[in-house]
Design an enzyme around this catalytic site. Structure first.
Site, PDB file in Angstrom:
ATOM      1  N   HIS A  49      82.079  16.521  -9.719  1.00 35.16           N
ATOM      2  CA  HIS A  49      83.514  16.720  -9.936  1.00 35.16           C
ATOM      3  C   HIS A  49      83.803  17.934 -10.808  1.00 35.16           C
ATOM      4  CE1 HIS A  49      85.107  13.088  -7.984  1.00 35.16           C
ATOM      5  NE2 HIS A  49      83.977  12.508  -8.362  1.00 35.16           N
ATOM      6  N   ASN A  85      82.835  17.509  -4.006  1.00 37.42           N
ATOM      7  CA  ASN A  85      82.742  16.597  -5.156  1.00 37.42           C
ATOM      8  C   ASN A  85      81.493  15.729  -5.082  1.00 37.42           C
ATOM      9  OD1 ASN A  85      84.992  17.246  -6.743  1.00 37.42           O
ATOM     10  ND2 ASN A  85      86.362  15.976  -5.534  1.00 37.42           N
ATOM     11  N   ASP A 106      95.371  22.839   2.031  1.00 38.96           N
ATOM     12  CA  ASP A 106      94.428  21.766   1.726  1.00 38.96           C
ATOM     13  C   ASP A 106      93.006  22.318   1.830  1.00 38.96           C
ATOM     14  OD1 ASP A 106      94.285  18.585   1.477  1.00 38.96           O
ATOM     15  OD2 ASP A 106      92.631  19.261   2.745  1.00 38.96           O
ATOM     16  N   GLU A 113      93.554  17.888  -3.760  1.00 43.18           N
ATOM     17  CA  GLU A 113      93.084  19.230  -3.392  1.00 43.18           C
ATOM     18  C   GLU A 113      94.121  19.986  -2.578  1.00 43.18           C
ATOM     19  OE1 GLU A 113      91.538  16.484  -0.081  1.00 43.18           O
ATOM     20  OE2 GLU A 113      92.051  16.385  -2.205  1.00 43.18           O
ATOM     21  N   ASP A 166      86.485  20.700  -9.869  1.00 38.94           N
ATOM     22  CA  ASP A 166      87.563  21.181 -10.740  1.00 38.94           C
ATOM     23  C   ASP A 166      87.570  22.706 -10.810  1.00 38.94           C
ATOM     24  OD1 ASP A 166      88.295  18.585 -11.226  1.00 38.94           O
ATOM     25  OD2 ASP A 166      87.357  18.466 -13.206  1.00 38.94           O
TER      26      ASP A 166
END
Length: 283
Positions: A173, A168, A160, A203, A177
């Site tokens: 975002h 973010n 994680d 994530e 990504d």
């Protein structure tokens, strides 16, 4: 087509029987002609009739058997086409000569290959994460089912990204990504070809390491963790991207759900232990 349609009343549901019936009638034409001739002239030659009758019966039997055998590839091709339409895979297709049946079989072969390729593309698309390009959860479970078959020792790792929401929120975002895609590449670069890596969701990533002990898996994940923490090309400027990882052993696919819970608990412990670390949940 006219003769084909005109003879459908004979055996509406069997093309093969129609051909056999026509051939059966054609073979008996000489016998019928001989009987008509002798009946007209009044000169009966029983030995000739019996010989002709016996020859006709033998020829009819051999002819019907041969025609049945010649039609067998067409029946087989029809069955294969039905299987292809139902989405089934065709293991092997016989090769034909350069004739009508051969062309039909080549057509079936082409259709089977195109269908198999289409199925593979659909399956691959359904089992791949569109953002990162690695397996999604469905693809991971399907692969894990194969990998864990007969295995005696494997390790599940749940990864994680630390503070991903902050990335973010502060960077956007699009940057998030980029981080996901970059981490997916790093994971695939650092695991073996026999290992199964996937985006588990959000994530979070999952890695299944077959034929591996917990200590060995921890070394692999620690190297990956250190590499990622020192990597400056993960999409975030002036900020290290780190992850936390939880490990749990798994010995059978039926126990994967339990192993997932244990690995998730280990990941939770790594998060609350300060993040950027690998935690092992031992049996």
């Amino acid at each position: 087509m006219r003769f084909y349609q005109a003879t459908t009343f004979l055996f509406p549901r069997s093309y093969e029987r129609r051909i056999l019936f026509v051939c059966f009638g054609a073979v008996h034409v000489p016998l019928i002609a001989c009987i008509v001739l002798q009946a007209t002239t009044g000169h009966w030659q029983l030995d000739t009739l019996l010989t002709l009758l016996l020859a006709t019966l033998v020829g009819t039997g051999l002819g019907l058997a041969a025609i049945h055998a010649l039609l067998a590839p067409i029946a087989q091709a029809t069955t294969m086409l039905q299987s292809i339409q139902m989405g089934e895979r065709i293991a092997a297709i016989p090769q034909g000569a350069d004739d009508l049946v051969g062309r039909l079989l080549r057509g079936v072969t082409t259709a089977a290959h195109e269908n198999a390729a289409r199925i593979e593309r659909l399956v691959d698309a359904a089992e791949r994460d569109p953002l990162t390009g690695i397996r999604n959860r469905r693809g991971f479970l399907d692969s894990a089912k194969q990998v864990l078959r007969g295995r005696s020792n494997a390790v599940l790792a749940l990864i994680d990204i630390d503070h991903f929401k902050r990335i973010n929120d502060e960077c956007g975002h699009d940057v998030g990504d980029l981080v996901l895609k970059a981490l997916a590449r790093r994971i695939e670069d650092h695991v073996r070809r026999s290992d199964v890596a996937a985006r588990w969701g959000g994530e979070e990533f999952a890695v299944l390491l077959p034929d591996t002990t917990l200590d060995e898996a921890r070394l692999v994940m620690e190297r990956l963790r250190a590499t990622v923490a020192l990597d400056t090309n993960l999409g975030v400027e002036d900020r290290a991207v780190t992850f936390s990882c939880g490990l749990a052993s798994v010995r059978d696919f039926a126990l994967l759900e339990d192993a997932t819970k244990h690995a998730d608990a280990a990941l939770y412990a790594a998060k609350h232990g300060g993040r950027n670390r690998v935690h092992v949940l031992r049996p």
